[in-house]
Design a protein around this motif. Structure first.
Motif, mmCIF file in Angstrom:
data_model
loop_
_atom_site.group_PDB
_atom_site.id
_atom_site.type_symbol
_atom_site.label_atom_id
_atom_site.label_comp_id
_atom_site.label_asym_id
_atom_site.label_seq_id
_atom_site.Cartn_x
_atom_site.Cartn_y
_atom_site.Cartn_z
ATOM 1 N N GLN A 126 3.077 -102.477 41.759
ATOM 2 C CA GLN A 126 1.868 -103.831 41.141
ATOM 3 C C GLN A 126 0.779 -102.493 41.780
ATOM 4 O OE1 GLN A 126 2.038 -106.550 41.462
ATOM 5 N NE2 GLN A 126 4.375 -107.502 41.996
ATOM 6 N N ARG A 127 0.707 -101.438 41.841
ATOM 7 C CA ARG A 127 -0.831 -100.835 41.734
ATOM 8 C C ARG A 127 -1.169 -99.484 40.257
ATOM 9 N NH1 ARG A 127 -3.620 -100.201 46.846
ATOM 10 N NH2 ARG A 127 -4.559 -98.005 45.692
ATOM 11 N N GLY A 128 0.257 -99.346 40.081
ATOM 12 C CA GLY A 128 0.424 -97.843 39.028
ATOM 13 C C GLY A 128 0.264 -96.872 39.713
ATOM 14 N N GLU A 129 0.381 -97.096 41.584
ATOM 15 C CA GLU A 129 -0.687 -95.681 41.975
ATOM 16 C C GLU A 129 1.033 -95.135 42.509
ATOM 17 O OE1 GLU A 129 -4.295 -95.484 43.084
ATOM 18 O OE2 GLU A 129 -3.859 -93.995 44.359
ATOM 19 N N PRO A 130 1.209 -93.350 42.923
ATOM 20 C CA PRO A 130 1.862 -93.656 43.630
ATOM 21 C C PRO A 130 1.570 -93.483 45.491
ATOM 22 C CG PRO A 130 1.745 -90.887 42.521
ATOM 23 C CD PRO A 130 0.913 -93.088 42.057
ATOM 24 N N PHE A 131 2.206 -93.706 45.951
ATOM 25 C CA PHE A 131 2.777 -93.584 47.558
ATOM 26 C C PHE A 131 0.663 -94.205 48.072
ATOM 27 C CE2 PHE A 131 4.890 -90.029 47.264
ATOM 28 C CZ PHE A 131 5.528 -90.328 48.757
ATOM 29 N N VAL A 132 0.565 -95.592 48.140
ATOM 30 C CA VAL A 132 -0.610 -96.631 48.310
ATOM 31 C C VAL A 132 0.702 -97.373 49.466
ATOM 32 C CG1 VAL A 132 -1.576 -97.028 46.590
ATOM 33 C CG2 VAL A 132 0.780 -98.145 47.072
ATOM 34 N N GLY A 133 -0.921 -98.075 50.838
ATOM 35 C CA GLY A 133 0.161 -98.696 52.151
ATOM 36 C C GLY A 133 0.345 -97.647 52.779
ATOM 37 N N PRO A 134 1.109 -98.064 53.453
ATOM 38 C CA PRO A 134 0.888 -97.526 54.962
ATOM 39 C C PRO A 134 1.656 -95.714 54.412
ATOM 40 C CG PRO A 134 1.920 -99.704 55.586
ATOM 41 C CD PRO A 134 1.934 -99.364 53.844
ATOM 42 N N ALA A 135 2.823 -95.816 54.237
ATOM 43 C CA ALA A 135 3.044 -94.395 53.659
ATOM 44 C C ALA A 135 2.238 -93.947 53.381
ATOM 45 C CB ALA A 135 4.229 -94.359 53.034
ATOM 46 N N GLY A 136 1.657 -94.219 51.772
ATOM 47 C CA GLY A 136 0.389 -93.628 51.628
ATOM 48 C C GLY A 136 -0.545 -92.935 52.622
ATOM 49 N N LYS A 137 -1.081 -94.029 53.394
ATOM 50 C CA LYS A 137 -2.065 -93.277 54.150
ATOM 51 C C LYS A 137 -1.508 -92.427 55.349
ATOM 52 C CE LYS A 137 -5.403 -95.921 57.590
ATOM 53 N NZ LYS A 137 -4.702 -94.462 58.787
ATOM 54 N N LEU A 138 -0.261 -92.079 55.549
ATOM 55 C CA LEU A 138 0.195 -90.905 56.458
ATOM 56 C C LEU A 138 -0.358 -89.719 55.371
ATOM 57 C CD1 LEU A 138 1.425 -89.242 58.689
ATOM 58 C CD2 LEU A 138 3.574 -90.613 57.528
ATOM 59 N N LEU A 139 0.287 -90.057 53.851
ATOM 60 C CA LEU A 139 0.797 -88.504 53.404
ATOM 61 C C LEU A 139 -1.086 -88.195 53.518
ATOM 62 C CD1 LEU A 139 1.749 -86.904 51.553
ATOM 63 C CD2 LEU A 139 1.255 -88.118 49.682
ATOM 64 N N ASP A 140 -2.179 -89.122 52.644
ATOM 65 C CA ASP A 140 -3.557 -88.596 53.362
ATOM 66 C C ASP A 140 -3.537 -88.012 54.527
ATOM 67 O OD1 ASP A 140 -3.455 -90.184 50.733
ATOM 68 O OD2 ASP A 140 -4.665 -91.802 51.044
ATOM 69 N N ASN A 141 -3.129 -88.773 55.437
ATOM 70 C CA ASN A 141 -3.195 -87.768 56.563
ATOM 71 C C ASN A 141 -2.772 -87.002 56.480
ATOM 72 O OD1 ASN A 141 -4.352 -89.704 57.511
ATOM 73 N ND2 ASN A 141 -3.566 -91.163 58.868
#
Ligand code: SF4
Length: 267
Positions: A126-141
């Motif tokens: 939907q967003r056109g960006e990798p790793f958004v949502g909960p998994a993306g937040k964990l990756l950012d951490n």
């Protein structure tokens, strides 16, 4: 809050610690393994700006004529703008039919760190960006614990650029054919970025980049500094897996420490 304190907070959130400290000397304790290079030619409909297949060239054209590039060869020479446009308009595999948006990748195009996941999920589609949502937040951490930040000193991409779904609309791993069709785009991204270290997030990314047998478990690939061509490649768990298996976060942190050692050894 100092950077050190901020990293400590992220590590605590991941349930791991202490802060990483580089080992003395070189990569003692790590094994450097040569790996097959991913590759292979996949002929398909040419994306915009790509020369047409040889058969399409008029037989009546006066010699000499330029030898047309294969699709893969043309992709391997694209700059960022042409590559992004080619992905946006790509129909090389059936995943184009169900996608809302292609997910090209995000981050610093001169980053020393490249993180590669499997493929877009619902949110990414939907967003056109990798790793958004909960998994993306964990990756950012995870990135923050390494002193990295999305968009600043890391690039994030996927093996396939369109969302794979099963007959019920649920996420699924991409097929080998879909991976083969899409890999030239990632290969070109890697060539343009020229990262110092690649971190493969999960089984699909690891096996696709290393060209390993599909039955190889992630657990057998962890703890080793592999090579993607000349680049160090470290395998760890996909953040979505870690959300379901919290106990393996400590193993993931050990993998990231190995990656940081490999990165330090490239200096
Ligand atoms: Fe093209 Fe890759 Fe999307 Fe398949 S997944 S349509 S190869 S961009």
């Amino acid at each position: 809050m100092s950077d050190l304190a901020r990293r400590a907070v992220f590590l605590e959130e991941m349930g791991v610690g202490p802060l990483w400290v580089r080992r003395a000397g070189t990569a003692a304790g790590s094994t450097v393994a040569a790996a097959d290079e991913a590759g292979g030619q996949v002929m398909a409909e040419a994306p915009p700006g790509v020369a047409a297949p040889a058969a399409a060239v008029s037989q009546q054209a006066a010699a000499p004529v330029a030898v047309p590039l294969s699709v893969d060869a043309a992709i391997s020479e694209m700059d960022w703008d042409r590559l992004q446009q080619a992905v946006a308009e790509c129909t090389r595999c059936g995943l184009c039919e169900g996608r809302h948006r292609t997910v090209f990748g995000v981050g610093n195009r001169n980053a020393q760190w490249l993180f590669v996941g499997e493929g877009p999920g619902r949110n990414e589609d939907q967003r056109g960006e990798p790793f958004v949502g909960p998994a993306g937040k964990l990756l950012d951490n995870m990135l923050a614990a390494m002193g990295l930040k999305r968009g600043e000193n890391a690039y994030i991409a996927n093996i396939v650029k369109c969302r794979p779904t099963d007959d019920n609309g649920r996420d699924r791993p991409p097929s080998p054919e879909e991976v083969a069709a899409c890999m030239p785009y990632l290969e070109r991204q890697i060539a343009l970025i020229r990262p110092q270290v690649i971190v493969a997030l999960g089984k699909t990314a690891a096996l696709s980049l290393l060209g390993r047998d599909p039955d190889t478990p992630v657990s057998r690939l962890r703890g080793t500094v592999h090579r993607y061509r000349e680049l160090p490649l470290i395998v760890t768990y996909h953040p979505a897996y870690l959300l379901r298996n919290m106990a393996d976060k400590k193993k993931a942190w050990a993998d990231l420490c190995l990656a940081m050692n490999a990165h330090a050894d490239t200096a």
